[in-house]
Motif scaffolding. Sequence first.
Motif, mmCIF file in Angstrom:
data_model
loop_
_atom_site.group_PDB
_atom_site.id
_atom_site.type_symbol
_atom_site.label_atom_id
_atom_site.label_comp_id
_atom_site.label_asym_id
_atom_site.label_seq_id
_atom_site.Cartn_x
_atom_site.Cartn_y
_atom_site.Cartn_z
ATOM 1 N N SER A 71 -33.391 20.391 -32.594
ATOM 2 C CA SER A 71 -33.975 19.374 -31.711
ATOM 3 C C SER A 71 -33.476 17.987 -32.083
ATOM 4 O O SER A 71 -33.113 17.191 -31.209
ATOM 5 N N ALA A 72 -33.451 17.694 -33.375
ATOM 6 C CA ALA A 72 -32.986 16.377 -33.834
ATOM 7 C C ALA A 72 -31.503 16.174 -33.511
ATOM 8 O O ALA A 72 -31.096 15.077 -33.099
ATOM 9 N N LEU A 73 -30.698 17.213 -33.690
ATOM 10 C CA LEU A 73 -29.275 17.103 -33.348
ATOM 11 C C LEU A 73 -29.088 16.859 -31.845
ATOM 12 O O LEU A 73 -28.261 16.043 -31.438
ATOM 13 N N THR A 74 -29.876 17.554 -31.037
ATOM 14 C CA THR A 74 -29.780 17.378 -29.583
ATOM 15 C C THR A 74 -30.181 15.962 -29.187
ATOM 16 O O THR A 74 -29.492 15.305 -28.392
ATOM 17 N N ARG A 75 -31.253 15.464 -29.759
ATOM 18 C CA ARG A 75 -31.688 14.089 -29.459
ATOM 19 C C ARG A 75 -30.642 13.069 -29.927
ATOM 20 O O ARG A 75 -30.407 12.070 -29.251
ATOM 21 N N ALA A 76 -30.032 13.324 -31.063
ATOM 22 C CA ALA A 76 -28.985 12.418 -31.542
ATOM 23 C C ALA A 76 -27.799 12.412 -30.585
ATOM 24 O O ALA A 76 -27.218 11.355 -30.300
ATOM 25 N N ALA A 77 -27.428 13.583 -30.069
ATOM 26 C CA ALA A 77 -26.338 13.665 -29.092
ATOM 27 C C ALA A 77 -26.704 12.905 -27.824
ATOM 28 O O ALA A 77 -25.868 12.187 -27.251
ATOM 29 N N GLU A 78 -27.949 13.044 -27.385
ATOM 30 C CA GLU A 78 -28.396 12.290 -26.210
ATOM 31 C C GLU A 78 -28.265 10.787 -26.454
ATOM 32 O O GLU A 78 -27.821 10.040 -25.569
ATOM 33 N N GLY A 79 -28.638 10.340 -27.648
ATOM 34 C CA GLY A 79 -28.496 8.918 -27.996
ATOM 35 C C GLY A 79 -27.052 8.458 -27.979
ATOM 36 O O GLY A 79 -26.751 7.346 -27.529
ATOM 37 N N GLU A 80 -26.150 9.306 -28.461
ATOM 38 C CA GLU A 80 -24.722 8.963 -28.446
ATOM 39 C C GLU A 80 -24.214 8.822 -27.013
ATOM 40 O O GLU A 80 -23.424 7.938 -26.704
#
Length: 144
Positions: A71-80
């Motif tokens: 979940s954290a990796l997915t949210r980080a990708a969304e932020g990028e």
Amino acid sequence: MNIRPLRPDERDRVVAAGLGLARLPRDDGSFYLVAWQDDEPLGHAHLALDDPPELQDVQVLPAHRRRGVASALTRAAEGEVLARGGALLTVTVSIDNASSQTLYRKLGYRDAGVPPRRVQGTVQIRSGLLEVDDTLLTWQKELG
């Protein structure tokens, strides 16, 4: 947990931990995000900067699954994606991978309206040849 883009000097450590980097090298601006706990890699996700951007190769080490790393990796990708002016992120998920489908639904991803795609044959990845026989679903999330 700290998530940041993979640095060249960290590649060997990530692979030695058991996280393959199947989509390296790429010269199109795409990159891996890696989740770290201190100096230990927990998982990674590849962000392909296509149009629209696509989240790929999400992998979390077995000892760290079900702890919010994906979940954290997915949210980080969304932020990028947002930081680069994007408004949409896609992901393809196996029709047989119920746990990933549950995760992406929980994070707001929905069917992109693309018919399921059957993938069969031999694919060349960084670590060698891989036999593939799967059906992939394409999902997306509008960001911001």
